[in-house]
Scaffold this active site. Structure first.
Site, PDB file in Angstrom:
ATOM      1  N   THR A 392       0.914  -1.259  -0.099  1.00 41.83           N
ATOM      2  CA  THR A 392      -0.016  -0.009   0.083  1.00 41.83           C
ATOM      3  C   THR A 392       1.010   1.440   0.135  1.00 41.83           C
ATOM      4  O   THR A 392       2.076   1.195  -0.094  1.00 41.83           O
ATOM      5  CB  THR A 392      -0.865  -0.050   1.234  1.00 41.83           C
ATOM      6  OG1 THR A 392      -1.647  -1.317   1.148  1.00 41.83           O
ATOM      7  CG2 THR A 392      -1.592   1.202   1.612  1.00 41.83           C
ATOM      8  N   ASP A 434      -9.086  -8.730   0.669  1.00 39.46           N
ATOM      9  CA  ASP A 434      -9.434  -8.228   1.970  1.00 39.46           C
ATOM     10  C   ASP A 434     -10.489  -8.710   2.618  1.00 39.46           C
ATOM     11  O   ASP A 434     -10.778  -8.502   3.841  1.00 39.46           O
ATOM     12  CB  ASP A 434      -8.958  -6.699   1.826  1.00 39.46           C
ATOM     13  CG  ASP A 434      -7.826  -6.442   1.966  1.00 39.46           C
ATOM     14  OD1 ASP A 434      -6.693  -7.219   2.350  1.00 39.46           O
ATOM     15  OD2 ASP A 434      -7.379  -5.075   1.997  1.00 39.46           O
ATOM     16  N   SER A 463     -10.132  -3.035   6.119  1.00 36.33           N
ATOM     17  CA  SER A 463      -8.810  -2.614   5.709  1.00 36.33           C
ATOM     18  C   SER A 463      -8.046  -2.442   7.092  1.00 36.33           C
ATOM     19  O   SER A 463      -8.647  -2.406   8.075  1.00 36.33           O
ATOM     20  CB  SER A 463      -8.920  -1.231   5.097  1.00 36.33           C
ATOM     21  OG  SER A 463      -7.579  -0.366   4.942  1.00 36.33           O
TER      22      SER A 463
HETATM   23  N1  GLY Z   1      -5.066  -3.648   1.205  1.00 34.99           N
HETATM   24  C1  GLY Z   1      -4.534  -3.488   2.425  1.00 34.99           C
HETATM   25  C2  GLY Z   1      -5.465  -2.693   3.185  1.00 34.99           C
HETATM   26  O1  GLY Z   1      -6.469  -2.078   3.095  1.00 34.99           O
HETATM   27  O2  GLY Z   1      -5.142  -2.640   4.513  1.00 34.99           O
END
Ligand code: GLY
Length: 596
Positions: A392, A434, A463
């Site tokens: 990220t 996720d 997330s």
């Molecule tokens: N895809 C990583 C997060 O949203 O934490």
């Protein structure tokens, strides 16, 4: 003896034991790393993972844009210069605190397409089809980034969208020079699977090298079209182009899904810690509530006394707070539009105190014997282990008026699902991973999530992204002053990275550069393992092992990053002079803090 007296006696004994432990360990304790100085600026500051993106934000600030304009410029610039995680085809969270103290949390997280279903990644026997939520067209959620960035510009920016997007369009048109690690990352096997990605980013096998300029004309055209008509991405020609592309590839995203996408302007989670107000990410991020829980559990320890930074005594207590807060993350969290989440109870100070009472000052509590204090939370839904990719990116901005923006954005895995949309030149996410693919069955990885995060049409996956802002503690009669703007990538490690940065700065007196660069440690309840970065001091790791921790250093924490994780991008305001201090994580050599 009354219950209260028993508690006091326990706390007193704990304090003595902690102090003794601290003294025993002082000889080998590390201190703040010398010589790490923050970047200084008088007026405004941008910190990002990629130097051209930092310059894009800085240019907008100098042009008279505010922090939101700069955040929009950086968001689009990262989609060009940092395809690893910057994006048009992904999602993110933007936390804004304006100069008057008003806060907004823009949620532009991806959403499951309408055709998504709870068991879409299971075979006929009900087993998870390996990789299906990560690889290929069906791994993508409906992207939110373009909606989020254009919403931010429209509602909170000062400049036009065309002005905010101009630096990104220039970078895509004229190109940017690749450093060695950036060039190496473009050789990603993930992108090699898609002919269009391999053509654009890998020149069909004639890989880019350090010092070469990469130009992205298709992406430049897409950005130009969005700058002229932002609605095209969701309701116009571009939406149909994306829908047709997804259909041809076997994906689920349709033009109707794009038309139905909406940004949510949510209320941030708020907490307090050692004289500061914490403003942070609400669900569908788990980040903010878990961060507040961690800090609430730690609030009545004198961590500085157990220090310095990264001493075994301090790491132990912090890890035990991580362990407890992550147990709750595992069991309760998901999209707030689909679940009743017990956030108030999770953030209750009495609950934090009860958790604190279960911490043994001299040794770890095995996760399997951890018992949640009774009487605070409802029974949890079913949960399963789950691993979040770590790829990220985060950026922080403060402008000359004191408006602050903290953004974390993602494609989920590095380069998302690796698929570039034909004719439009941007990568799609694999954020569907996720979600919890199957409730009740453990998989091979770590982080646990509950059925609250099961897949449903138009739902947002849970997330860990934790964009955060700290101010001095405010009152109804006097607003708090902006102190820190921070965040990091790192999947499940995001929350512990942000917590560690706050503790390093607030309790241990490290400056933002030292905090960003400090060796990281992480615990997430399950697996019951204390992860240490490769550069974490060996002797402190050994002391923690001797206390009973199973540590994980020798094995790389993440095979792609060789034993490091995260990318702290921090801005602090010097309380005395008002000067801005930028900390860009030295782990990412191609980024920078830029100010004027
Ligand atoms: N895809 C990583 C997060 O949203 O934490």
């Amino acid at each position: 003896m009354s219950r209260i007296r028993v508690t006091h006696a326990r706390i007193a004994a704990s304090t003595v034991a902690l102090a003794l432990l601290s003294l025993q360990m002082q000889a080998q304790q590390p201190g703040p790393m010398p010589g790490l100085e923050p970047t200084r600026a008088q007026h405004a500051m941008v910190t990002t993972v990629q130097h051209d993106a930092s310059d894009a934000g800085l240019a907008i600030l100098k042009q008279g844009g505010n922090a939101v304009d700069a955040a929009v410029a950086v968001g689009f610039a990262l989609a060009v210069t940092y395809p690893f995680a910057g994006n048009l085809g992904g999602g993110g969270f933007m936390l804004i605190r304006d100069k008057h103290g008003k806060t907004h949390f823009l949620d532009y997280r991806e959403k499951a397409p309408a055709a998504a279903s709870r068991d879409m990644y299971l075979d006929a026997q009900g087993n998870i089809i390996p990789g299906m939520s990560l690889v290929g067209f069906k791994a993508s959620g409906v992207p939110g980034s373009v909606a989020g960035l254009t919403f931010a510009q429209k509602h909170f920016g000062k400049l036009s969208l065309a002005e905010d997007m101009a630096p990104a369009i220039k970078l895509a048109t004229e190109g940017f020079v690749l450093t060695a690690p950036e060039a190496a990352s473009l050789q990603s096997k993930n992108m090699a699977r898609s002919a269009t990605s391999a053509h654009i980013y890998q020149r069909d096998g004639n890989f880019y090298k350090e010092g070469e300029t990469i130009r992205l004309p298709l992406l430049a055209a897409t950005l130009t079209a969005i700058s002229k008509d932002p609605a095209t991405f969701y309701k116009g020609a571009m939406a149909h182009q994306i829908g047709d592309f997804e259909k041809a590839g076997g994906g689920l995203i349709t033009a109707e899904d794009l038309a139905a996408y909406e940004v949510k302007d949510r209320k941030p989670i708020k907490g307090q810690y050692h004289g500061y107000d914490i403003i942070t990410a609400p669900p569908p991020s788990s980040g903010g509530i878990v961060l507040v829980q961690i800090l609430d559990i730690l609030a009545s320890y004198d961590l500085a006394k157990l220090g310095p930074d990264r001493s075994a005594a301090q790491v132990h207590i912090i890890t035990e707070a991580f362990r407890r807060a992550y147990m709750d993350r595992a069991d309760y969290l998901g999209d707030p539009d689909f679940n009743q989440l017990p956030l108030k109870q999770m953030a209750s100070l009495k609950y934090a105190a009860a958790w604190r009472g279960s911490i043994d000052p001299s040794k770890p509590t095995p996760s399997k014997s951890l018992v949640r204090p009774a009487g605070f939370l409802p029974p949890p839904p079913d949960s399963v282990p789950h691993k979040q990719p770590t790829d990220t990116t985060h950026y922080s901005i403060v402008d000359k008026d004191g408006n602050a923006v903290s953004v974390t954005t993602t494609l989920n895995g590095g380069f998302g699902n690796g698929i570039t949309v034909d004719g439009l030149g941007f990568l799609m996410n694999n954020e569907m991973d996720d979600f919890t693919s199957k409730v009740g069955v453990p998989n091979m990885f770590g982080l646990i999530q509950s059925s609250a995060n099961g897949i449903a049409p138009r739902k947002r996956p849970l997330s860990a992204m934790t964009p955060t802002i700290l101010t001095t503690h405010g009152h109804w009669y006097r607003r708090g002053k902006l102190s820190l703007v921070l965040g990091s990538p790192g999947g499940s490690t995001i929350i512990t990275t942000v917590a560690n940065d706050i503790i390093s700065i607030v309790d241990n007196g490290l400056n933002v550069q030292q905090a960003a660069d400090a060796p990281r440690f992480h615990h997430q309840y399950l697996p019951d393992r204390l992860d240490l970065e490769r550069k974490f001091p060996i002797d402190i790791g050994n002391q923690l092992k001797a206390m009973g921790y199973a540590t994980n250093r020798d094995q790389a924490a993440d095979e792609k990053t060789g034993g490091t994780w995260g990318d702290s991008e921090i801005i602090a305001v010097d309380p005395k002079t008002g000067e801005l201090l930028g900390g860009h994580d030295s782990r990412r050599t191609y980024g920078k803090a830029a100010g004027y």
